[in-house]
Design a protein around this motif. Structure first.
Motif, PDB file in Angstrom:
ATOM      1  N   ASP A  58       0.835  -1.213   0.000  1.00  0.00           N
ATOM      2  CA  ASP A  58       0.000   0.000   0.000  1.00  0.00           C
ATOM      3  C   ASP A  58       0.868   1.261   0.000  1.00  0.00           C
ATOM      4  O   ASP A  58       0.568   2.228  -0.703  1.00  0.00           O
ATOM      5  CB  ASP A  58      -0.936   0.007   1.213  1.00  0.00           C
ATOM      6  CG  ASP A  58      -1.982  -1.113   1.149  1.00  0.00           C
ATOM      7  OD1 ASP A  58      -2.217  -1.653   0.045  1.00  0.00           O
ATOM      8  OD2 ASP A  58      -2.539  -1.455   2.224  1.00  0.00           O
ATOM      9  N   ALA A  59       1.931   1.227   0.779  1.00  0.00           N
ATOM     10  CA  ALA A  59       2.838   2.383   0.851  1.00  0.00           C
ATOM     11  C   ALA A  59       3.535   2.593  -0.488  1.00  0.00           C
ATOM     12  O   ALA A  59       3.701   3.729  -0.951  1.00  0.00           O
ATOM     13  CB  ALA A  59       3.869   2.174   1.951  1.00  0.00           C
ATOM     14  N   PHE A  60       3.933   1.503  -1.146  1.00  0.00           N
ATOM     15  CA  PHE A  60       4.582   1.590  -2.456  1.00  0.00           C
ATOM     16  C   PHE A  60       3.649   2.247  -3.466  1.00  0.00           C
ATOM     17  O   PHE A  60       4.024   3.163  -4.183  1.00  0.00           O
ATOM     18  CB  PHE A  60       4.987   0.194  -2.926  1.00  0.00           C
ATOM     19  CG  PHE A  60       5.608   0.174  -4.297  1.00  0.00           C
ATOM     20  CD1 PHE A  60       6.955   0.409  -4.467  1.00  0.00           C
ATOM     21  CD2 PHE A  60       4.838  -0.071  -5.432  1.00  0.00           C
ATOM     22  CE1 PHE A  60       7.537   0.394  -5.720  1.00  0.00           C
ATOM     23  CE2 PHE A  60       5.400  -0.090  -6.686  1.00  0.00           C
ATOM     24  CZ  PHE A  60       6.758   0.144  -6.834  1.00  0.00           C
ATOM     25  N   LEU A  61       2.410   1.753  -3.493  1.00  0.00           N
ATOM     26  CA  LEU A  61       1.439   2.293  -4.443  1.00  0.00           C
ATOM     27  C   LEU A  61       1.071   3.744  -4.134  1.00  0.00           C
ATOM     28  O   LEU A  61       0.710   4.501  -5.025  1.00  0.00           O
ATOM     29  CB  LEU A  61       0.190   1.414  -4.463  1.00  0.00           C
ATOM     30  CG  LEU A  61       0.412  -0.002  -5.026  1.00  0.00           C
ATOM     31  CD1 LEU A  61      -0.828  -0.852  -4.839  1.00  0.00           C
ATOM     32  CD2 LEU A  61       0.840   0.051  -6.478  1.00  0.00           C
ATOM     33  N   ALA A  62       1.217   4.139  -2.866  1.00  0.00           N
ATOM     34  CA  ALA A  62       0.941   5.518  -2.475  1.00  0.00           C
ATOM     35  C   ALA A  62       2.141   6.427  -2.709  1.00  0.00           C
ATOM     36  O   ALA A  62       2.049   7.639  -2.543  1.00  0.00           O
ATOM     37  CB  ALA A  62       0.535   5.571  -1.003  1.00  0.00           C
ATOM     38  N   GLY A  63       3.277   5.812  -3.078  1.00  0.00           N
ATOM     39  CA  GLY A  63       4.463   6.617  -3.382  1.00  0.00           C
ATOM     40  C   GLY A  63       5.305   6.980  -2.178  1.00  0.00           C
ATOM     41  O   GLY A  63       6.116   7.900  -2.238  1.00  0.00           O
ATOM     42  N   LYS A  64       5.145   6.250  -1.079  1.00  0.00           N
ATOM     43  CA  LYS A  64       5.944   6.544   0.115  1.00  0.00           C
ATOM     44  C   LYS A  64       7.369   6.017  -0.053  1.00  0.00           C
ATOM     45  O   LYS A  64       7.588   5.022  -0.741  1.00  0.00           O
ATOM     46  CB  LYS A  64       5.323   5.898   1.355  1.00  0.00           C
ATOM     47  CG  LYS A  64       4.046   6.555   1.809  1.00  0.00           C
ATOM     48  CD  LYS A  64       3.601   5.937   3.126  1.00  0.00           C
ATOM     49  CE  LYS A  64       2.371   6.617   3.683  1.00  0.00           C
ATOM     50  NZ  LYS A  64       1.967   6.001   4.959  1.00  0.00           N
ATOM     51  N   LYS A  65       8.308   6.654   0.623  1.00  0.00           N
ATOM     52  CA  LYS A  65       9.708   6.215   0.607  1.00  0.00           C
ATOM     53  C   LYS A  65       9.855   4.960   1.458  1.00  0.00           C
ATOM     54  O   LYS A  65       9.243   4.841   2.521  1.00  0.00           O
ATOM     55  CB  LYS A  65      10.616   7.304   1.169  1.00  0.00           C
ATOM     56  CG  LYS A  65      10.698   8.518   0.295  1.00  0.00           C
ATOM     57  CD  LYS A  65      11.659   9.523   0.896  1.00  0.00           C
ATOM     58  CE  LYS A  65      11.756  10.746   0.011  1.00  0.00           C
ATOM     59  NZ  LYS A  65      12.669  11.738   0.586  1.00  0.00           N
ATOM     60  N   ALA A  66      10.714   4.058   0.987  1.00  0.00           N
ATOM     61  CA  ALA A  66      10.921   2.797   1.686  1.00  0.00           C
ATOM     62  C   ALA A  66      11.469   3.019   3.087  1.00  0.00           C
ATOM     63  O   ALA A  66      11.070   2.324   4.035  1.00  0.00           O
ATOM     64  CB  ALA A  66      11.868   1.902   0.886  1.00  0.00           C
ATOM     65  N   ALA A  67      12.370   3.972   3.245  1.00  0.00           N
ATOM     66  CA  ALA A  67      12.956   4.240   4.558  1.00  0.00           C
ATOM     67  C   ALA A  67      11.882   4.670   5.556  1.00  0.00           C
ATOM     68  O   ALA A  67      11.891   4.246   6.722  1.00  0.00           O
ATOM     69  CB  ALA A  67      14.038   5.300   4.454  1.00  0.00           C
ATOM     70  N   ASP A  68      10.925   5.490   5.109  1.00  0.00           N
ATOM     71  CA  ASP A  68       9.850   5.941   5.993  1.00  0.00           C
ATOM     72  C   ASP A  68       8.946   4.768   6.390  1.00  0.00           C
ATOM     73  O   ASP A  68       8.532   4.649   7.544  1.00  0.00           O
ATOM     74  CB  ASP A  68       9.016   7.030   5.312  1.00  0.00           C
ATOM     75  CG  ASP A  68       9.814   8.304   5.056  1.00  0.00           C
ATOM     76  OD1 ASP A  68      10.838   8.513   5.741  1.00  0.00           O
ATOM     77  OD2 ASP A  68       9.413   9.085   4.162  1.00  0.00           O
ATOM     78  N   VAL A  69       8.655   3.912   5.429  1.00  0.00           N
ATOM     79  CA  VAL A  69       7.793   2.753   5.693  1.00  0.00           C
ATOM     80  C   VAL A  69       8.473   1.812   6.690  1.00  0.00           C
ATOM     81  O   VAL A  69       7.836   1.306   7.617  1.00  0.00           O
ATOM     82  CB  VAL A  69       7.461   2.007   4.382  1.00  0.00           C
ATOM     83  CG1 VAL A  69       6.640   0.761   4.663  1.00  0.00           C
ATOM     84  CG2 VAL A  69       6.736   2.922   3.411  1.00  0.00           C
ATOM     85  N   ALA A  70       9.783   1.599   6.510  1.00  0.00           N
ATOM     86  CA  ALA A  70      10.522   0.712   7.413  1.00  0.00           C
ATOM     87  C   ALA A  70      10.444   1.215   8.849  1.00  0.00           C
ATOM     88  O   ALA A  70      10.233   0.424   9.780  1.00  0.00           O
ATOM     89  CB  ALA A  70      11.978   0.605   6.965  1.00  0.00           C
ATOM     90  N   GLU A  71      10.575   2.500   9.037  1.00  0.00           N
ATOM     91  CA  GLU A  71      10.500   3.062  10.379  1.00  0.00           C
ATOM     92  C   GLU A  71       9.083   2.968  10.946  1.00  0.00           C
ATOM     93  O   GLU A  71       8.896   2.701  12.126  1.00  0.00           O
ATOM     94  CB  GLU A  71      10.986   4.511  10.369  1.00  0.00           C
ATOM     95  CG  GLU A  71      12.483   4.615  10.172  1.00  0.00           C
ATOM     96  CD  GLU A  71      12.992   6.047  10.172  1.00  0.00           C
ATOM     97  OE1 GLU A  71      12.356   6.914  10.807  1.00  0.00           O
ATOM     98  OE2 GLU A  71      14.028   6.283   9.528  1.00  0.00           O
TER      99      GLU A  71
END
Length: 191
Positions: free
Chosen positions: A154-167
């Motif tokens: 969901d985060a990928f499709l929303a365009g979020k940065k991987a580093a932010d999602v990991a945190e």
């Protein structure tokens, strides 16, 4: 360039000192060249290892410092023996710069590599996100996703940065980057 200048200076300073204390005067250049070549070997080895994010370890540090102190001794002993404080300072500069370069260069290389990887991942994420948002593609997978995988998707499709999602979800950055790459390759197959 730094190493070449320091070696040349050491040869000019150390050769007369070693020649004066050697049975064979003509071999005076050999010891300063050997010491500085060993220090340059250490610099080169650390250069290769640090490009791959590997630390060289305690023995390599001991080798650098031993060769650095040997170079310092060869360059300054005559000034120390005569009590020439200015000579000590002047003849310390080249070996000290070479030792400092040997210590700091691998650190810089590892940091530059981290920045390069981070920027590369950010560009890749941005490119994939733009491609996904233009095509309005929805991923379809027959395997049920875990809660973390679904959040990452969901985060990928929303365009979020991987580093932010990991945190946000408390997983490693490399895991999220891996999931992003997997999602990207699945998108390319469906596109």
């Amino acid at each position: 360039m730094i190493a070449g200048g320091a070696i040349l200076f050491s040869l000019m300073t150390g050769t007369p000192f070693v020649s004066a204390h050697s049975q064979w005067k003509w071999t005076g250049w050999l010891l300063p060249a050997l010491v500085d070549a060993a220090l340059v070997l250490s610099l080169s080895a650390d250069s290769i290892l640090s490009r791959h994010g590997v630390k060289s370890g305690n023995w390599a540090a001991a080798f650098r410092w031993t060769t650095g102190l040997a170079s310092l001794f060869l360059n300054t002993w005559e000034s120390i023996a005569t009590g020439d404080r200015v000579g000590i300072a002047v003849h310390s500069i080249a070996p000290v710069i070479l030792v400092c370069a040997a210590e700091v260069a691998p650190v810089y290389r590892r940091k530059f590599k981290e920045v390069e990887l981070s920027l590369s991942d950010q560009v890749q994420e941005l490119t994939v996100t733009r491609a996904v948002s233009k095509k309005k593609t929805v991923l379809k997978d027959s395997t049920p996703l875990t809660k973390n995988q679904q959040t990452i998707k969901d985060a990928f499709l929303a365009g979020k940065k991987a580093a932010d999602v990991a945190e946000e979800i408390g997983v490693s950055h490399s895991y999220v980057y891996g999931q992003y790459r997997k999602i990207k390759s699945e998108l390319e197959l469906t596109a």
